[in-house]
Scaffold this active site. Structure first.
Site, mmCIF file in Angstrom:
data_model
loop_
_atom_site.group_PDB
_atom_site.id
_atom_site.type_symbol
_atom_site.label_atom_id
_atom_site.label_comp_id
_atom_site.label_asym_id
_atom_site.label_seq_id
_atom_site.Cartn_x
_atom_site.Cartn_y
_atom_site.Cartn_z
ATOM 1 C CE LYS A 130 -0.665 -0.140 5.118
ATOM 2 N NZ LYS A 130 -1.302 0.343 5.964
ATOM 3 N NE ARG A 166 -6.395 0.789 11.513
ATOM 4 C CZ ARG A 166 -4.977 0.524 10.966
ATOM 5 N NH1 ARG A 166 -4.391 1.639 11.047
ATOM 6 N NH2 ARG A 166 -4.520 -0.585 10.305
ATOM 7 C CE1 TYR A 170 12.671 31.447 2.899
ATOM 8 C CE2 TYR A 170 12.717 29.137 2.731
ATOM 9 C CZ TYR A 170 12.618 30.248 2.244
ATOM 10 O OH TYR A 170 12.159 30.363 0.910
ATOM 11 C CG MET A 221 8.305 23.649 -1.051
ATOM 12 S SD MET A 221 7.147 24.681 -1.946
ATOM 13 C CE MET A 221 6.770 25.705 -0.557
HETATM 14 C C1 LIG Z 1 -3.888 -4.035 8.385
HETATM 15 C C2 LIG Z 1 -2.295 -4.269 8.103
HETATM 16 N N1 LIG Z 1 -1.563 -5.158 8.360
HETATM 17 C C3 LIG Z 1 -0.514 -5.233 7.936
HETATM 18 C C4 LIG Z 1 0.344 -4.145 7.842
HETATM 19 C C5 LIG Z 1 1.777 -4.315 7.753
HETATM 20 O O1 LIG Z 1 2.429 -3.677 8.740
HETATM 21 P P1 LIG Z 1 4.102 -3.416 9.042
HETATM 22 O O2 LIG Z 1 4.564 -2.589 7.883
HETATM 23 O O3 LIG Z 1 4.424 -3.100 10.156
HETATM 24 O O4 LIG Z 1 4.576 -5.003 8.693
HETATM 25 C C6 LIG Z 1 -0.225 -2.966 7.913
HETATM 26 C C7 LIG Z 1 0.537 -1.453 7.832
HETATM 27 O O5 LIG Z 1 0.179 -0.735 8.281
HETATM 28 C C8 LIG Z 1 -1.820 -2.964 8.253
HETATM 29 O O6 LIG Z 1 -2.284 -1.811 8.199
#
Ligand SMILES: Cc1ncc(COP(=O)(O)O)c(C=O)c1O
Length: 368
Positions: free
Chosen positions: A34, A132, A261, A309
């Site tokens: 992701k 969550r 800056y 930036m």
């Molecule tokens: C639902 C879920 N599973 C697994 C992972 C993977 O976590 P990690 O990068 O700590 O292995 C994430 C990452 O945020 C996650 O949201």
């Protein structure tokens, strides 16, 4: 193009995949790609991982999954975001595994199944303490029974997510694991057979191997960083991203010269100031300037003044630097080494924030 470059060492990604694979024994690995593969490029990393034998990928939202499909990646892809009605049809067509994580999601699936005679594969997420997404623990029994009574619903997996997997004190994680095991026993009592059970992430791969189950979901370790400074670091992982910025200007200044800056940085001696063409708009952490440094030809050089930036300045002292050369911002290559974990520790951040933040004008260059 002159600007920041993220050299992505795909050989190190594969090395890390193998290291984690060895560590988890017989479980399968769901590679989490992701957020553009934690900033490393989701398509290229996924292709390399699938080529190495990875059978499951995970992304956050549906568009990320479709990007991988459009790039020709055919392996299983699971999404972690809340299920949405609009995507169910495309999920079936494109074989994307959905996340059943809210009590009303099942009604959405039942309705879709009635209308179309099909149902996308899904994994049931149970909330065991992260608070969550996920079915509340006390609703799990009813939900499992409903799934069991409707075998046309395509439940392929059951999982949960740790809140404290990468912390030194694992008592909360252990409690979460107990909760999850209770839910698994409920499924057994009901006689519901679920193919895949998963809970572990990078933290527990190192810390709590007893929660590996059928699949482990691994992100950060694959990219070669440890999730926190509280986990044991006995895995031989290597940083996949080598982030570099080019020197575009050099000037000699006298002692007492203010740089950048706010004029908060002042040279103590006559020195050479270099301008690096990388800024916070590219994801370079702005607050790293206070104690930060870059590495050039194996040697650390302090950042001089606030990160801008698009650029920042480096104090090269009396050493010779060349316009056009690239300094190491983080990563590793030969004598140059500066790990994301070190920066994260100094600026009270995490490798997750640092690596996913790399964007802007950064060019990704994939090395085999
Ligand atoms: C639902 C879920 N599973 C697994 C992972 C993977 O976590 P990690 O990068 O700590 O292995 C994430 C990452 O945020 C996650 O949201």
């Amino acid at each position: 193009m002159v600007g920041p470059k993220a050299y992505i060492h795909l050989d190190r990604l594969i090395h890390n995949y193998r290291v984690v694979h060895d560590r988890i024994g017989g479980s399968s690995m769901m590679c989490v790609v992701k957020a553009n593969g934690y900033g490393h490029g989701a398509i290229e990393c996924s292709k390399a991982l699938v080529n190495e034998g990875c059978k499951f990928l995970a992304v956050f939202n549906f568009n990320e999954a479709m990007e991988l499909r459009k790039a020709g990646i055919q392996t299983n892809i699971m999404i972690f975001s809340r299920m949405q009605k609009d995507f169910l049809e495309d999920a079936v067509t494109n074989n994307i595994t959905m996340n059943l994580s809210g009590v009303n999601d099942i009604a959405m699936l039942e309705e879709f199944e009635k209308q179309t005679g099909t149902c996308p594969k899904f994994h049931l997420k149970v909330d065991t303490g992260m608070n969550r997404l996920g079915i509340p623990f006390d609703k799990a029994n009813d939900l499992l029974r409903e799934i069991s009574a409707n075998p046309q619903l395509n439940c392929e997996g059951i999982y949960s997510h740790y809140a404290t997997a990468d912390e030194g004190d694992l008592s909360y994680a252990e409690w979460q694991l107990e909760q999850f095991k209770l839910v698994l026993s409920l499924a057994d009592e009901i006689g519901l057979k679920i193919k895949y059970r998963h809970f572990s992430n990078s933290g527990t791969v190192i810390n709590m191997t007893e929660s590996n189950f059928d699949i482990v979901r691994v992100g950060m370790l694959l990219y070669g960083a440890f999730p926190s400074d509280e986990v044991p670091t006995d895995l031989d992982i290597k940083p996949v991203m080598e982030y570099r910025g080019p020197i575009v200007s050099l000037r000699r200044v006298t002692a007492g010269t203010k740089v950048s800056y706010g004029g908060v940085w002042e040279s103590r001696n006559d020195t050479t100031i270099g301008v690096i063409q990388t800024g916070f708009a590219d994801g370079f952490p702005r607050n790293w300037y206070e104690s930060g440094y870059v590495v050039y030809k194996g040697k650390p050089y302090p950042i001089a003044g606030r990160v801008c930036m698009d650029q920042f300045m480096v104090d090269f002292g009396d050493d010779r630097a060349e316009i056009g050369d690239e300094v190491l911002l983080f990563g590793e290559n030969g004598n140059d080494s500066l790990h994301m974990e070190e920066i994260a520790l100094q600026i009270n951040s995490t490798p997750y924030v640092l690596s996913t933040g790399i964007h802007g004008r950064t060019e990704r260059i994939y090395l085999p």
